[in-house]
Design an enzyme around this catalytic site. Structure first.
Site, PDB file in Angstrom:
ATOM      1  N   SER A 159       0.866  -1.177   0.000  1.00 31.36           N
ATOM      2  CA  SER A 159       0.000   0.000   0.000  1.00 31.36           C
ATOM      3  C   SER A 159       0.898   1.221   0.000  1.00 31.36           C
ATOM      4  CB  SER A 159      -0.905   0.045   1.240  1.00 31.36           C
ATOM      5  OG  SER A 159      -1.906  -0.936   1.152  1.00 31.36           O
ATOM      6  N   SER A 205      -2.424  17.043  -5.674  1.00 30.05           N
ATOM      7  CA  SER A 205      -3.295  16.136  -4.935  1.00 30.05           C
ATOM      8  C   SER A 205      -2.577  14.849  -4.561  1.00 30.05           C
ATOM      9  CB  SER A 205      -4.624  15.870  -5.627  1.00 30.05           C
ATOM     10  OG  SER A 205      -5.528  15.369  -4.644  1.00 30.05           O
ATOM     11  N   CYS A 227      -5.210  18.128 -10.100  1.00 33.25           N
ATOM     12  CA  CYS A 227      -5.909  19.354 -10.467  1.00 33.25           C
ATOM     13  C   CYS A 227      -5.038  20.177 -11.393  1.00 33.25           C
ATOM     14  CB  CYS A 227      -6.271  20.154  -9.209  1.00 33.25           C
ATOM     15  SG  CYS A 227      -4.840  20.715  -8.266  1.00 33.25           S
TER      16      CYS A 227
END
Length: 149
Positions: free
Chosen positions: A87, A95, A115
């Site tokens: 993970s 972001s 973004c």
């Protein structure tokens, strides 16, 4: 008198004119008449490979993030043990990118949210090359949809 204003010593003081503060940059996206904060891709990779290799996963995600045009600020990846999944997250100025792998199922779940001028779709070739999935499922969500022009 001090040394700066005594005769024979030039005046070294300078006068500065106050400059207006620059306008803050707006990282919202405007495309096809729609204004929103950014594109969030939800990506599922099936029959994928090399999902237990932490360094490989890190390298592939960094390449994918760079390909979007994003700026990587920080990365953290965790391996759950021999033969187990990974993970991880890359924090971007624009972001984030995250991954969770289930190597026993050949499955990886990824989020790419960017973004501004970044294009999350440009990450797909790096993900496909790095994990060689048999199948890719993709969904896009426009975050922060705005009624403003």
């Amino acid at each position: 008198m001090n040394a700066l204003t005594e005769p024979g010593n030039p005046d070294t003081s300078t006068t500065t004119t106050a400059q207006p503060e620059p306008e803050p940059k707006d990282y919202f996206v405007s495309r096809d008449g729609v204004r929103y904060a950014g594109s969030h891709l939800i990506i599922d990779l099936w029959d994928a490979h090399r999902l237990t290799e932490l360094e490989h996963v890190d390298r592939v995600l960094r390449q994918a993030a760079a390909d979007t045009g994003a700026t990587i600020l920080h990365g953290h990846f965790h391996h759950f043990g021999e033969g187990c999944g990974v993970s991880g997250v890359l924090v971007l100025a624009e972001s984030h990118v995250s991954i969770h792998t289930w190597p026993e199922r050949g499955y990886a779940a990824l989020d790419i949210f960017v973004c501004g001028g970044c294009d999350p779709y440009r990450a797909l070739p790096a993900l496909k090359a790095g994990f060689s999935p048999g199948r890719v499922q993709l969904a896009e969500h426009k975050r922060g949809l705005s009624d403003e022009p």
